[in-house]
Scaffold this active site. Sequence first.
Site, PDB file in Angstrom:
ATOM      1  N   PHE A  91       0.121 -12.246 -11.283  1.00 52.67           N
ATOM      2  CA  PHE A  91      -0.852 -11.440 -11.472  1.00 52.67           C
ATOM      3  C   PHE A  91      -2.409 -11.089 -10.948  1.00 52.67           C
ATOM      4  O   PHE A  91      -3.543 -12.062 -11.463  1.00 52.67           O
ATOM      5  CB  PHE A  91      -0.579 -10.365 -12.626  1.00 52.67           C
ATOM      6  CG  PHE A  91      -1.640  -8.679 -12.662  1.00 52.67           C
ATOM      7  CD1 PHE A  91      -0.392  -8.069 -11.540  1.00 52.67           C
ATOM      8  CD2 PHE A  91      -1.809  -8.899 -13.130  1.00 52.67           C
ATOM      9  CE1 PHE A  91      -0.622  -6.654 -11.463  1.00 52.67           C
ATOM     10  CE2 PHE A  91      -2.231  -7.160 -13.130  1.00 52.67           C
ATOM     11  CZ  PHE A  91      -1.892  -6.251 -12.265  1.00 52.67           C
ATOM     12  N   ASN A 186      -3.584  -6.220 -21.264  1.00 51.77           N
ATOM     13  CA  ASN A 186      -2.709  -5.156 -20.206  1.00 51.77           C
ATOM     14  C   ASN A 186      -1.362  -5.783 -19.765  1.00 51.77           C
ATOM     15  O   ASN A 186      -0.478  -6.525 -19.216  1.00 51.77           O
ATOM     16  CB  ASN A 186      -3.766  -5.650 -19.224  1.00 51.77           C
ATOM     17  CG  ASN A 186      -3.776  -4.671 -17.678  1.00 51.77           C
ATOM     18  OD1 ASN A 186      -2.504  -3.797 -17.776  1.00 51.77           O
ATOM     19  ND2 ASN A 186      -3.464  -5.650 -16.993  1.00 51.77           N
ATOM     20  N   PRO A 187      -0.017  -5.026 -20.389  1.00 52.18           N
ATOM     21  CA  PRO A 187       1.323  -4.826 -20.276  1.00 52.18           C
ATOM     22  C   PRO A 187       1.456  -4.649 -19.173  1.00 52.18           C
ATOM     23  O   PRO A 187       0.979  -3.594 -17.952  1.00 52.18           O
ATOM     24  CB  PRO A 187       1.761  -4.184 -21.611  1.00 52.18           C
ATOM     25  CG  PRO A 187       1.357  -2.874 -21.214  1.00 52.18           C
ATOM     26  CD  PRO A 187       0.032  -3.401 -21.532  1.00 52.18           C
TER      27      PRO A 187
END
Length: 259
Positions: A91, A186-187
């Site tokens: 990510f 920051n899930p």
Amino acid sequence: MTLISLLQAGIIFLQEKGIENARQESEILLAETLGLSPIDLYLNASRVISYQDRKNFLKWLKERAKHRPLQYILGYTEFMGLRLKVREGVFIPRPETEILVETVLKTQRGFRTILDIGTGSGAIAIALVKFLLEAKIYANDISKEAITLARKNAKETEIDGQIEFVEGNILIPERLKGKIDLIISNPPYIKRTEIPYLPPEVSDFEPWIALDGGEDGFSFYQRIAEQASIYLSPKGILSLEVDDKNASQVVEILNKNNK
């Protein structure tokens, strides 16, 4: 072909392919190709560009035209003043996550033990070490590829000794029960059914495992909420990134778990 004419051609090409920030991204790609800063492009506007440099620039433009993220093309991104490696399968850190880190730092708490859940490229953990020199940080991620990259980023910033990276789907190691001063994350918080409709830069290239928040988008918040109070120290803090439109629901989840 001169630098400025090549730049203009790149801008037009990306505009025709539907890239929003065509000028800025063309500047970045050409500057990277030539080993210049974007502002230096205009100071060298009349410079004649070699065939090889034109070829390299065109290759990158074609990749961007397919909506491959600029960060993956370049192989790096900027986060909290740090240059971090990124690659497909991991990510890409967002500017919004910088706000999460900055908010934590403003508390001026003496965090000694920190857990970063879902570390990805290691951005949060590495940025925190930069400002909290005495902290010991544990950073986990279910992705082996992400942990490998995070370790490389930590090593390149010469702070890898302060971060222990853990691969696996266990959110919080048992040995840290009651010892963590800060849990930060920051899930994934995108509803599973919404992921295919995100911009192609995200849905077609970034790992879905880092986006998928379950059917309602709250599955990770629920898991973290259920465990946080057990593992936080008496004055510990839980800090989570949330989507503005879902903030009230996340607060409700936390309240239900007495956080």
